[in-house]
Design an enzyme around this catalytic site. Structure first.
Site, PDB file in Angstrom:
ATOM      1  N   SER A 137       6.555   3.791  -0.946  1.00 21.48           N
ATOM      2  CA  SER A 137       7.187   4.427   0.214  1.00 21.48           C
ATOM      3  C   SER A 137       7.397   5.897  -0.130  1.00 21.48           C
ATOM      4  CB  SER A 137       8.550   3.781   0.492  1.00 21.48           C
ATOM      5  OG  SER A 137       9.329   4.587   1.351  1.00 21.48           O
ATOM      6  N   TYR A 176      16.929   0.086  -1.770  1.00 21.56           N
ATOM      7  CA  TYR A 176      15.521   0.222  -1.353  1.00 21.56           C
ATOM      8  C   TYR A 176      14.842   1.375  -2.099  1.00 21.56           C
ATOM      9  CZ  TYR A 176      11.511   0.715   1.857  1.00 21.56           C
ATOM     10  OH  TYR A 176      10.244   0.809   2.401  1.00 21.56           O
TER      11      TYR A 176
HETATM   12  P1  NAD Z   1       7.580  -5.835   7.986  1.00 17.44           P
HETATM   13  O1  NAD Z   1       8.980  -6.283   7.991  1.00 17.44           O
HETATM   14  O2  NAD Z   1       6.811  -5.842   9.253  1.00 17.44           O
HETATM   15  O3  NAD Z   1       6.730  -6.663   6.920  1.00 17.44           O
HETATM   16  C1  NAD Z   1       7.256  -7.055   5.671  1.00 17.44           C
HETATM   17  C2  NAD Z   1       6.525  -8.308   5.242  1.00 17.44           C
HETATM   18  O4  NAD Z   1       7.025  -8.735   3.968  1.00 17.44           O
HETATM   19  C3  NAD Z   1       6.750  -9.468   6.207  1.00 17.44           C
HETATM   20  O5  NAD Z   1       5.551 -10.180   6.385  1.00 17.44           O
HETATM   21  C4  NAD Z   1       7.778 -10.313   5.469  1.00 17.44           C
HETATM   22  O6  NAD Z   1       7.758 -11.658   5.867  1.00 17.44           O
HETATM   23  C5  NAD Z   1       7.297 -10.125   4.055  1.00 17.44           C
HETATM   24  N1  NAD Z   1       8.267 -10.561   3.059  1.00 17.44           N
HETATM   25  C6  NAD Z   1       9.583 -10.243   2.980  1.00 17.44           C
HETATM   26  N2  NAD Z   1      10.153 -10.903   1.947  1.00 17.44           N
HETATM   27  C7  NAD Z   1       9.160 -11.635   1.376  1.00 17.44           C
HETATM   28  C8  NAD Z   1       9.117 -12.522   0.273  1.00 17.44           C
HETATM   29  N3  NAD Z   1      10.212 -12.810  -0.434  1.00 17.44           N
HETATM   30  N4  NAD Z   1       7.928 -13.099  -0.035  1.00 17.44           N
HETATM   31  C9  NAD Z   1       6.813 -12.850   0.686  1.00 17.44           C
HETATM   32  N5  NAD Z   1       6.808 -12.029   1.741  1.00 17.44           N
HETATM   33  C10 NAD Z   1       7.967 -11.434   2.078  1.00 17.44           C
HETATM   34  O7  NAD Z   1       7.612  -4.375   7.360  1.00 17.44           O
HETATM   35  P2  NAD Z   1       6.432  -3.352   7.003  1.00 17.44           P
HETATM   36  O8  NAD Z   1       6.869  -2.049   7.502  1.00 17.44           O
HETATM   37  O9  NAD Z   1       5.118  -3.882   7.395  1.00 17.44           O
HETATM   38  O10 NAD Z   1       6.584  -3.310   5.410  1.00 17.44           O
HETATM   39  C11 NAD Z   1       5.515  -3.578   4.512  1.00 17.44           C
HETATM   40  C12 NAD Z   1       5.687  -2.773   3.242  1.00 17.44           C
HETATM   41  O11 NAD Z   1       5.562  -1.379   3.562  1.00 17.44           O
HETATM   42  C13 NAD Z   1       7.061  -2.929   2.590  1.00 17.44           C
HETATM   43  O12 NAD Z   1       6.900  -2.953   1.175  1.00 17.44           O
HETATM   44  C14 NAD Z   1       7.799  -1.677   3.018  1.00 17.44           C
HETATM   45  O13 NAD Z   1       8.800  -1.300   2.104  1.00 17.44           O
HETATM   46  C15 NAD Z   1       6.654  -0.682   3.023  1.00 17.44           C
HETATM   47  N6  NAD Z   1       6.919   0.530   3.813  1.00 17.44           N
HETATM   48  C16 NAD Z   1       7.060   0.475   5.173  1.00 17.44           C
HETATM   49  C17 NAD Z   1       7.313   1.650   5.878  1.00 17.44           C
HETATM   50  C18 NAD Z   1       7.446   1.696   7.379  1.00 17.44           C
HETATM   51  O14 NAD Z   1       7.762   2.765   7.916  1.00 17.44           O
HETATM   52  N7  NAD Z   1       7.211   0.610   8.102  1.00 17.44           N
HETATM   53  C19 NAD Z   1       7.427   2.855   5.191  1.00 17.44           C
HETATM   54  C20 NAD Z   1       7.309   2.871   3.813  1.00 17.44           C
HETATM   55  C21 NAD Z   1       7.046   1.696   3.133  1.00 17.44           C
END
Ligand code: NAD
Length: 283
Positions: A168, A181
């Protein structure tokens, strides 16, 4: 610059993915939502067979599997909590039994438990560190063991394996109210770099993607009203929110031999968020 862009409109280009991953086998964690979903589908579009990990939401996982199969690749859903050593080991055993081996791991699963620091509970701290950081350790360890066992297969890839860690911008930018986080993402940076250094002699490439603000369920409140979207845009020089497909394109490239000499790098896909736009007018 128009900062009142309707929240439903995206100017992200459509996915046009070449078949750079034909014959490869990938596992994407947290692949039934948001970024993981888009990455899994894009890897399938690039020709890879894809294991779709999820922890809750059978139907959403099955939908991703169906979308990948519709593109002609193989796909299966695997339910496992990435923070459980036992469940991760079982998942990797089953994935390798089903697909024969593994070439690509996308360590994507993640969550937030936001809280002002004085009120943050140990449970909120542990939940985020266990899933976001320990989960990446556990999955990377299983993947590396398989990559080392099998070695390079030149017809498939010039690397013995590729790992992409979803980090991130908050591996770089401090984030008040989100200490758990931001700590997990800072940890991913040095986990990724240390693993990349240790595994490079084995031709295992480990890299990270640092997304900025991407339109997914994890951060809905940051973009789902015009006021929130306008406020978010003050942080994004490029003037639009990121779409999951913006990250998916970067993941396909990092997983492919097109990025073969890229080792231990974090690729920021953030519309310029880490350029500290507050300084654009002189600070
Ligand atoms: P999201 O909530 O849509 O997806 C997160 C996924 O992780 C979901 O499928 C959830 O079920 C899964 N998950 C959570 N706990 C879990 C576990 N214990 N075992 C297996 N799966 C698990 O969110 P996203 O935005 O798609 O996030 C995906 C990644 O991207 C994350 O690591 C997040 O930190 C990172 N990220 C997202 C953003 C953003 O702006 N959306 C920015 C920076 C980083």
């Amino acid at each position: 610059m128009n900062t009142t862009t309707p929240v439903t409109r995206s100017t992200a280009p459509p996915l046009l993915i070449p078949k750079t991953l034909k014959g490869q086998r990938a596992l994407v964690t947290g692949a039934n939502s948001g970024i993981g979903r888009a990455v899994a589908i894009a890897l399938g579009e690039a020709g890879a067979d894809v294991a779709v990990n999820y922890v809750t939401g059978d139907q959403a996982a099955n939908d991703v599997v169906a979308a990948i199969r519709a593109q002609g690749a193989s796909a299966e859903a695997y339910r496992a909590d990435v923070s459980s050593e036992e469940q991760v080991a079982t998942m990797f055993r089953e994935v390798i039994a089903r697909f024969g081996t593994l070439d690509i791991l996308v360590n994507n699963a993640g969550l937030q438990r936001d809280c002002a620091f004085p009120a943050m509970t140990l449970e909120q701290w542990h939940t985020v560190l266990n899933v976001n950081l320990t989960g990446q350790f556990l999955c990377a360890r299983e993947a590396v063991r398989e990559f080392l066992r099998r070695g390079i297969v030149p017809d498939v890839s010039c690397a013995a394996g590729k790992i992409i860690c979803m980090s991130s911008v908050h591996q770089e930018i401090a984030w008040a109210g989100h200490a758990n986080y931001a700590t997990s993402k800072g940890g991913i940076k040095l986990l990724m770099e240390s693993l990349a250094q240790e595994m490079a002699p084995h031709r295992i490439r480990v890299n990270a993607i640092a997304p900025g603000a991407i339109r997914t369920p994890i951060n809905t409140s940051a973009w789902n009203t015009p006021e929130a979207y306008k406020s978010l845009m003050t942080l994004v020089p490029y003037g639009r929110i990121g779409e999951p497909e913006d990250i998916a394109r970067a993941a396909v490239w990092l997983a492919s031999d097109l990025s073969d000499y890229v080792v231990g790098t974090t690729l920021f896909v953030d519309g310029g968020m880490t350029l500290y736009p507050g300084f654009a007018t002189g600070g």
